[in-house]
Design an enzyme around this catalytic site. Structure first.
Site, PDB file in Angstrom:
ATOM      1  N   HIS A 155      17.097   0.258 -10.326  1.00  0.00           N
ATOM      2  CA  HIS A 155      17.608  -0.939  -9.644  1.00  0.00           C
ATOM      3  C   HIS A 155      16.540  -2.035  -9.589  1.00  0.00           C
ATOM      4  O   HIS A 155      16.616  -2.940  -8.769  1.00  0.00           O
ATOM      5  CB  HIS A 155      18.093  -0.614  -8.219  1.00  0.00           C
ATOM      6  CG  HIS A 155      18.915   0.626  -8.132  1.00  0.00           C
ATOM      7  ND1 HIS A 155      20.272   0.655  -8.376  1.00  0.00           N
ATOM      8  CD2 HIS A 155      18.557   1.913  -7.864  1.00  0.00           C
ATOM      9  CE1 HIS A 155      20.722   1.890  -8.239  1.00  0.00           C
ATOM     10  NE2 HIS A 155      19.705   2.667  -7.942  1.00  0.00           N
ATOM     11  N   SER A 286       4.046 -23.696 -22.538  1.00  0.00           N
ATOM     12  CA  SER A 286       4.797 -24.730 -21.845  1.00  0.00           C
ATOM     13  C   SER A 286       4.175 -26.082 -22.145  1.00  0.00           C
ATOM     14  O   SER A 286       2.944 -26.205 -22.199  1.00  0.00           O
ATOM     15  CB  SER A 286       4.801 -24.473 -20.329  1.00  0.00           C
ATOM     16  OG  SER A 286       5.278 -25.600 -19.620  1.00  0.00           O
ATOM     17  N   ARG A 335      34.156 -15.829 -43.703  1.00  0.00           N
ATOM     18  CA  ARG A 335      33.071 -16.555 -44.360  1.00  0.00           C
ATOM     19  C   ARG A 335      31.967 -16.912 -43.369  1.00  0.00           C
ATOM     20  O   ARG A 335      30.821 -17.117 -43.768  1.00  0.00           O
ATOM     21  CB  ARG A 335      33.606 -17.842 -44.995  1.00  0.00           C
ATOM     22  CG  ARG A 335      34.479 -17.660 -46.224  1.00  0.00           C
ATOM     23  CD  ARG A 335      35.066 -19.001 -46.636  1.00  0.00           C
ATOM     24  NE  ARG A 335      36.126 -18.844 -47.624  1.00  0.00           N
ATOM     25  CZ  ARG A 335      35.997 -19.143 -48.913  1.00  0.00           C
ATOM     26  NH1 ARG A 335      34.843 -19.598 -49.366  1.00  0.00           N
ATOM     27  NH2 ARG A 335      37.005 -18.995 -49.745  1.00  0.00           N
TER      28      ARG A 335
END
Length: 483
Positions: A155, A286, A335
């Site tokens: 969890h 970043s 396709r």
């Protein structure tokens, strides 16, 4: 020449896919395969006695299989609205001596469907080999990290310890199942063969003047010449069953789920600073936050894997609406969806190999997190040790409960470190085991049989699965990403 940057390009081919997979779905591969199929059909018909097919015509056809005049084909398709007949015409222009025998007795699906099956087979061969390399890379990682204790998570909450290598075997096991799925699809893949307009072989029966044996021989011959060992589907309509496409793309979509799961695990662990994907020296995480090391490779895997997983829906819907012997509403969809599935799987595999080969583990970070959680997990060991010294189990449990709640309050309410061990050391009740506490807290005693499970799994399951690909693994090259 038109500027390629002035119109949309699929990022699958322009940005990510390998050259070999992009080439596999190129016009040159598709229409070159059509021409090879026409050569094989004519050669098989000649062998079975069809008159008028000369060695010179066959030689001229073979010499021009890659001499494709796309302008001629495009002009004819615009006029006829039929791609196959446009290329029959273009081939005939290139080889006038053979114009009368090209496509003899065949329907369009003789080239379109059989070429697709050849292209899909070749795509699977590439994907299976690349998957074997990824499995091998992660297996090496699992072996190296077989005994490195780490906090388990259920969890996404702290749980009992495992090892970094044991966790990696969970990834490898799912990849082995993907390998099995792709191998099965590859083994099951057949050839449409020479079946005629609605699959009855009526045109070929007429060509051979009612000789059923020659019709069956023709079907087997073109399959053999095309590398399918004489194996063609026993019955079909105008097309091979689109259920074949479902099985094919389902195996790739299933791999997509595995890749997404693996990449997500690595992203979660990167957030914890326990494990990271490779990060190059000049890489920028970043544009604003220069310190960041974003898991962009794993994020890309997740992004593309989502696309891969949904493509199987196209094949399911197409297969479900193929009326009677055939309907053409499969064509435009196929396709797009099937080439994209192969290209996307190829990209995900290359990126996953790059990640697997460069995974970085931070043992000290892992150890610190273990130290913060292990005291609570070790309390059962403390109770057992006290009982062995003559203590009362229930009384010991109560002592641990009180001390644990006090330590938890320090962590949660004051933001402090977990000081449960210090509290246990200072408590007179636990004096009989004070000298044993360090041994009772050794992380290696909490990982069960994880290292042995890794060893057994690699020896008994991974090694046999990879044995057929030993030459591929031995010759593998690092997966370098262009972006």
């Amino acid at each position: 020449m038109a500027d390629p940057n002035a119109q949309y390009q699929s990022p699958l081919t322009s940005r990510y896919a390998s050259a070999e997979m992009a080439a596999n779905f190129s016009n040159n591969k598709r229409f070159g395969t059509w021409r090879r199929l026409w050569v094989r059909l004519a050669r098989a018909e000649q062998q079975l006695g069809v008159p008028g097919i000369t060695d010179a015509a066959l030689a001229a056809m073979e010499a021009n299989v890659d001499n494709i005049d796309y302008a001629v084909a495009a002009a004819e398709e615009k006029r006829r609205r039929h791609d196959v007949m446009a290329h029959v015409h273009a081939f005939g222009v290139a080889v006038p001596a053979a114009a009368g025998i090209i496509h003899l007795g065949a329907t369009s699906c003789y080239v379109t469907d059989n070429a697709d099956l050849i292209i899909f087979r070749d795509a699977l061969d590439m994907l299976i080999a690349k998957l074997a390399v990824v499995i091998d890379s992660l297996a090496h990682f699992a072996r190296e990290q077989r005994a490195q204790p780490t906090l388990g998570f259920t969890h996404f909450q702290p749980a009992q310890l495992t090892t970094v290598g044991k966790r990696a075997t969970l990834w490898v096991q799912e990849l082995l199942w993907d390998l099995r799925n792709m191998e099965r699809v590859r083994a099951d893949l057949g050839f449409r063969g020479a079946k005629g307009t609605t699959g009855t072989q009526a045109s070929f029966l007429a060509l051979f003047e009612g000789d059923h044996a020659k019709v069956e021989a023709l079907d087997a011959l073109v399959a053999e010449m095309s590398g399918f060992g004489g194996k063609s589907y026993p019955v079909c309509g105008q097309t091979y069953s689109r259920k074949v496409d479902v099985d094919f793309v389902a195996a790739l979509a299933s791999f997509g789920a595995t890749a997404h799961r693996i990449a997500t695990d690595i992203r979660l662990l990167a957030n914890l600073k326990e494990l990271e994907e490779p990060f190059e020296r000049d890489q920028i995480g970043s544009s604003a936050m220069a310190y960041k090391r974003n898991p962009m490779r794993c994020e890309r895997i997740c992004s593309l894997a989502r696309h891969l997983m949904v493509l199987v829906g196209d094949t399911l819907q197409t297969a479900s609406v193929q009326w009677l012997e055939r309907t053409l509403d499969d064509s435009a969809n196929r396709r797009i969806s099937i080439p994209e599935a192969c290209l996307t799987a190829d990209i995900v595999l290359a990126t996953l190999q790059n990640v697997a080969e460069g995974l970085v583990v931070y043992p000290q970070v892992i150890a610190r997190r273990i130290r913060s959680e292990l005291p609570f997990m070790a309390t059962e060991n403390f109770i057992m040790a006290m009982v062995r010294k003559g203590g009362d189990r229930q009384e010991c449990h109560e002592q641990i409960r009180v001390l644990s709640h006090e330590a938890a309050a320090v962590v949660k309410q004051q933001g402090g470190d977990n000081d449960l061990i210090e509290r246990v050391r200072a408590c007179a009740y636990f004096a009989p085991i004070r000298d044993e506490l360090d041994a009772l807290l050794d992380p290696a005693t909490f990982i069960g049989r994880a290292p042995e499970q890794v060893d057994r799994f690699l020896a008994d399951f991974v090694a046999p699965a990879l044995a057929p690909y030993a030459h591929v693994v031995a010759g593998k090259k690092p997966a370098e990403l262009s972006v």
